[in-house]
Design an enzyme around this catalytic site. Structure first.
Site, short mmCIF file in Angstrom:
data_model
loop_
_atom_site.label_atom_id
_atom_site.label_comp_id
_atom_site.label_asym_id
_atom_site.label_seq_id
_atom_site.Cartn_x
_atom_site.Cartn_y
_atom_site.Cartn_z
N GLU A 133 -4.36 -21.77 -4.84
CA GLU A 133 -4.92 -21.16 -6.21
C GLU A 133 -6.34 -21.23 -6.42
O GLU A 133 -6.74 -21.75 -7.38
CB GLU A 133 -4.18 -21.75 -7.44
CG GLU A 133 -2.76 -21.47 -7.49
CD GLU A 133 -2.10 -22.28 -8.79
OE1 GLU A 133 -2.38 -23.18 -9.26
OE2 GLU A 133 -1.18 -21.40 -9.49
N GLU B 207 4.45 -18.37 -4.40
CA GLU B 207 5.12 -19.28 -5.14
C GLU B 207 5.77 -18.32 -6.53
O GLU B 207 5.10 -17.92 -7.11
CB GLU B 207 4.23 -20.63 -5.92
CG GLU B 207 4.00 -21.55 -5.07
CD GLU B 207 2.94 -22.37 -5.44
OE1 GLU B 207 2.94 -22.66 -7.00
OE2 GLU B 207 2.10 -23.16 -4.94
C1 GAL Z 1 1.40 -23.47 -9.24
C2 GAL Z 1 0.57 -24.62 -8.31
C3 GAL Z 1 1.74 -25.63 -7.91
C4 GAL Z 1 2.41 -26.09 -8.90
C5 GAL Z 1 3.06 -25.17 -9.68
C6 GAL Z 1 3.69 -25.91 -10.99
O1 GAL Z 1 0.39 -23.19 -10.03
O2 GAL Z 1 0.42 -23.80 -7.24
O3 GAL Z 1 1.20 -26.42 -6.77
O4 GAL Z 1 1.52 -27.04 -9.43
O5 GAL Z 1 2.11 -24.44 -10.27
O6 GAL Z 1 4.73 -26.50 -10.64
#
Ligand code: GAL
Length: 948
Positions: A147, A244
């Site tokens: 990110e 993700e």
């Molecule tokens: C995303 C991030 C992950 C985790 C997730 C929330 O934005 O890439 O590492 O923090 O949020 O669980």
């Protein structure tokens, strides 16, 4: 294309560092593989590997070779995400505490920061490189950074930094494609954008957010509708990747607890939101988390507590009975047998009324020259209504209105379906199916298709054939044979139907029954389990892991939680014998109608004895000798730096820095000792401490308790205004300040450097005296960044006396301690440690996960840490919660021998505290092929000569 196979990458996230038992990694991989997934994505937590700059160690529970091997054994590919930054609700977002001492902005090309990053990549890069698929390993893709997307106001992203990270990985031998995880679809670093560009553009998305306290409430959530259109603008040359997508949620101190997260992000969420993602033609799809695990040993960030269950499909105790696990199996298997999806053209979502007869229903097509997929959902995706609809779609047989035989389809609330048109199964083509396809196989002349629907729904399929349907089992509804086309309807019920149409056998299942069917790949000739062809379909129960066929014998492995009837639905070669977990089924039945063989496997309830914790023979020791006049702190670190680099989040306001990371103390807890000579007029002491959300602090002058900030779960810093007792002029005094260190903050926004928010004492005033008249010493874990326990890593221990002595490790010198139970507790503010040991003799062939459960009704403010065989597996806060049950995996617990537990009790009030209830509880009783689980290394206590 992977080794010549075009695959959709269907992946679940799993962090090995959140399950410090290499002996269980294959268990998780198999459970993910059993869903029909082919990939796991994992982060690497830099903070756990390089506790001191330049001192990198990735051995034992932090090793990667066993992780890669387990992935290969299961037939799982890996998406490696080694940082440097990971976020991940981890302390510092994965940055080691010493990064607080870098001068330049973190996540930029500031020389000292970049130097630290390049040092790390020079170590982790070659380890990842060894695991690449080009070297026979499981790693397909590597994600540099995470990110790298949110510059603080007034700043732009430092693309040269992103490029430098990538260059460092290439230099370390990474040849697989780079993929990024943009923090939503901003288009940063997509191919063609220049400096820092990656090979495959990807982004993340968490549409329901992270508040699980209203678990049935979807209103106000964000629902993506344009992901495909945006992708085509941003990165038309790369497969659409969501690196993700929300698979659960983290939960904060004082939050509602993970069971509510599992409701919010449940099977309905998966159906509505994931199918929406398929409507965008996603080809690389990773769910965060597949298995969450545990924030053991202070690895978590301040906001979160010990459990990182995440409400994910696999629970923290590794059980798989959340319905969201089973739902994923239906979805992933569908794509495994639907190659048309990978070449289908997604259409946009706006043109709804074209396909459905009601504006309540939204339809998104994906089309190819042959097959099309229609993703159906409620226009108001939060709707809980049951809505009848008909669908008008083009097909090879012209425009069709479905259903053809009258009536209507229905969409239940919070549901979504994929209807297929002109869908090939072996040598047959389904003209359409309104029921969803789970899987199909085609062996020799026989094709088997499994379709499923929701309870009570009416479905219809049609195919071009002259054959008459033969009902083998159950019943169907209306049917029609005309013009070479067979059409029939059925109403979904828990009584399955099996229909033969020539060489095609169709199983009509309700969704709940479909959950019991497993599709298992057979190993290739070289034993590799990566193959996606030639699976067997078996109806069983709780979990199937692997299948092999040798000379007619189908050997299955898996887990049972009840007596289960197995049925072999389809196999590539003739099966006339069946074994489960190495035991041959004695009573095989063969169905006259289908020819399927079946057998019943008995679940046998084992005898297991779980000790009663509070009746163990507990020993206790005072763990706050620092407040006694005789205590000698000559070996403590002097907090005498008049300068700090850490000025990004606040300016230093004390004569010397009291930021713990300036002295190498980066987690657990902190103790400060402030020496001064009284003038007899001091009446008040005020102190501002910062330990992160959920923290607390207690202060003493000499042996006199001044008070605690007990914490409320939200405040990361607090100012205590304390009244001093009369002090004697000319006499030396010591202020002792104990601060809980909850982990460092993450550092999402670039240039805000929030990870540098210091821990420790921010400011203080001793009324009537100048601040410089107090001279401070500090300790955290013994040795700080020269941490003592190389096996359990740099963050496992805190500042408490018993921890510094290493007494939390197995076999502490309890003969010197007195008898005393945590249930008796203490009557003053202070810290005590309790020690006990017990033997386990758990039955072989079972997975019986255990949790340590605190039961307290008083709400008295205390904090407790639970150590099991030296591993800190619980940070319990009685007055904040929500976590009361702390799962500890087999491998940390010795299921066949002696276990040592240590418990700290930090009583925060002058009236003391006790642990009212503490017991060990089994959360499941599973008969399994898995195990015995190899113990994680657990070196015992040895005297620490330098401990103070
Ligand atoms: C995303 C991030 C992950 C985790 C997730 C929330 O934005 O890439 O590492 O923090 O949020 O669980």
């Amino acid at each position: 294309m992977i080794n010549g196979e075009r695959l959709m990458i269907y992946s679940g996230e799993f962090h090995p560092f959140r399950l410090p038992v290499p002996g269980l990694w294959l268990d998780i991989f198999q459970k993910i593989k059993a869903l029909g997934f082919n990939t796991v994505s994992f982060y690497v937590d830099w903070a756990l590997l390089e506790g001191k700059q330049g001192d990198f160690s990735a051995e034992g529970v932090f090793g990667f070779e066993p992780f890669f091997k387990a992935a290969k054994d299961a037939g799982i590919y890996l998406l490696a995400r080694p940082g440097p930054y990971i976020n991940a609700e981890s302390s510092g977002g994965g940055f080691p505490g010493w990064i607080q001492r870098t001068r330049g902005h973190i996540r930029t090309s500031a020389p000292d920061f970049l130097n630290a990053v390049e040092g790390y990549i020079s170590k982790i890069g070659p380890i990842m490189a060894e695991g690449q698929i080009t070297k026979g390993g499981p790693i397909l893709l590597l994600q540099p950074e995470n990110e790298y997307s949110h510059p603080e106001d007034g700043h732009v992203l430092d693309k040269a930094y992103m490029q430098a990270v990538e260059d460092a990985y290439r230099k370390a031998g990474i040849v697989v494609p780079f993929i990024n995880n943009d923090g939503l679809n901003y288009g940063y670093f997509a191919p063609g954008t220049g400096l820092g560009e990656v090979d495959i553009y990807g982004h993340d998305s968490y549409p329901l957010g992270f508040d699980c306290s209203h678990p049935y409430n979807w209103t106000g959530s964000y629902f993506p509708t344009d992901f495909y259109a945006v992708h085509e603008q941003q990165s038309p040359s790369t497969p659409y990747a969501i690196v993700e997508f929300q698979g659960g949620s983290f939960d904060p101190w004082g939050g509602p607890g993970y069971d509510d997260c599992a409701i919010l992000l449940n099977n309905e969420f998966e159906r509505v939101y994931y199918k929406n993602d398929y409507s965008f033609g996603v080809k690389i799809f990773n769910l965060y988390m597949g298995y969450g695990g545990t924030n053991w040993g202070n690895l978590g960030f301040a906001v979160g507590y010990t459990s990182y269950d995440y409400g994910g499909p696999i629970k923290e105790d590794r059980t798989v009975w959340r319905e969201k696990y089973s739902e994923l199996k239906l979805q992933a298997n569908f794509f495994k047998v639907s190659p048309g999806y990978l070449i289908a053209q997604p259409h946009n979502q706006t043109n709804q009324s074209e396909y459905a007869n009601t504006s309540e229903i939204n339809v998104t097509p994906l089309t190819t020259n042959l097959t099309s997929f229609y993703v159906v959902r409620h226009t108001d995706w939060t709707s809980t209504a049951t809505t009848p609809y008909t669908l008008r779609v083009p097909s090879s047989a012209g425009n069709l209105t479905l259903p053809q035989l009258g009536g209507s389809l229905t969409l239940n609330g919070r549901d979504s379906k994929v209807h297929v048109i002109d869908y090939p199964v072996g040598s047959h083509v389904l003209l359409y199916s309104t029921a969803e396809v789970f899987t199909w196989t085609s062996y020799g002349s026989k094709t088997t298709v499994l379709l499923y629907g929701g309870p009570g729904e009416t479905h219809e399929i049609a195919l071009e054939t002259d054959a008459h349907p033969k009902i083998i089992e159950g019943h169907i509804g209306k049917s029609k044979i005309a013009g070479g086309r067979l059409t029939f309807q059925w109403r979904v019920s828990d009584q399955r139907a099996i229909v033969d149409i020539g060489s095609l056998t169709i199983y009509l299942l309700d969704r709940n029954s479909a959950y019991n069917y497993w599709v298992l790949d057979l190993p290739a000739e070289d034993g590799s389990r990566y193959s996606k062809s030639d699976p067997v379909i078996v109806k069983a129960g709780y979990l199937l892991r692997t299948a092999d066929i040798k000379t007619g014998m189908l050997a299955l492995t898996g887990d049972l939680n009840a007596t289960t009837s197995f049925e072999v639905i389809s196999a590539p070669t003739k099966v006339d014998g069946l074994s489960f977990n190495g035991r041959r089924a004695s009573h095989l039945e063969e169905s006259h109608a289908t020819g399927a063989i079946s057998a019943v496997v008995e679940f046998e309830v084992p005898k297991s004895h779980i000790p009663d914790l509070l009746s163990l023979h507990w020993k206790t020791v005072d763990s706050l000798p620092e407040i006694q006049p005789s205590y000698d702190d000559s070996k403590w670190t002097k907090a005498d730096h008049t300068y700090t680099n850490n000025t990004e989040t606040r300016n230093l306001t004390t004569p010397t820095s009291l930021y713990s990371s300036d002295y190498g103390y980066n987690g657990g807890s902190l103790i400060y000792r402030g020496h001064f000579t009284a003038n007899g007029k001091e009446s008040a002491f005020s102190i501002q401490t910062q330990g992160g959300e959920g923290y607390g602090a207690s202060v003493w002058v000499g042996e006199h308790f001044l008070g605690s900030w007990i914490g409320d779960g939200d405040e990361s810093h607090f100012t205590q205004n304390l009244t001093l007792p009369p002090l004697t002029r000319g006499k030396p005094y010591v202020l002792t300040v104990l601060i809980d260190h909850m982990g460092n903050e993450e550092s999402g926004p670039i240039y805000s450097d929030t990870m540098k928010m210091p821990r420790g004492i921010l400011d203080y005033t001793l009324a009537g005296r100048s601040a410089s008249e107090i001279s401070w010493k500090v300790t955290g874990n013994l040795g700080g960044e020269d941490y003592q326990d190389r096996v359990r890593g740099p963050l496992n221990e805190g500042a408490m006396f018993a921890e510094r002595q290493g007494w939390h490790l197995p076999g502490p010198p309890t003969d010197k301690f007195s008898s005393g139970s945590p249930s008796a507790g203490v009557s003053n503010a202070g810290v005590s440690f309790y020690f006990a040991s017990f033997d386990l003799d758990m039955p072989k062939g079972y997975d019986i996960p255990l949790s340590f459960v605190f039961t307290n009704s008083s709400g008295i403010p205390y904090r407790s840490q639970l150590y099991v065989n030296g591993y800190q597996f619980g940070k319990y806060i009685n007055h904040i919660g929500p976590q009361t049950a702390f799962p500890v995996p087999e491998g940390i617990l010795n299921y066949d021998g002696t276990n040592y537990i240590a418990l700290s009790l930090w009583a925060m009030n002058s009236t003391g505290a006790k642990v009212e209830g503490l017991h060990l509880e089994s959360t499941a009783l599973i008969q399994t092929s898995y195990g015995p689980v190899e113990l994680s290394p657990m070196p015992a206590w040895r005297p620490r000569p330098d401990a103070y």
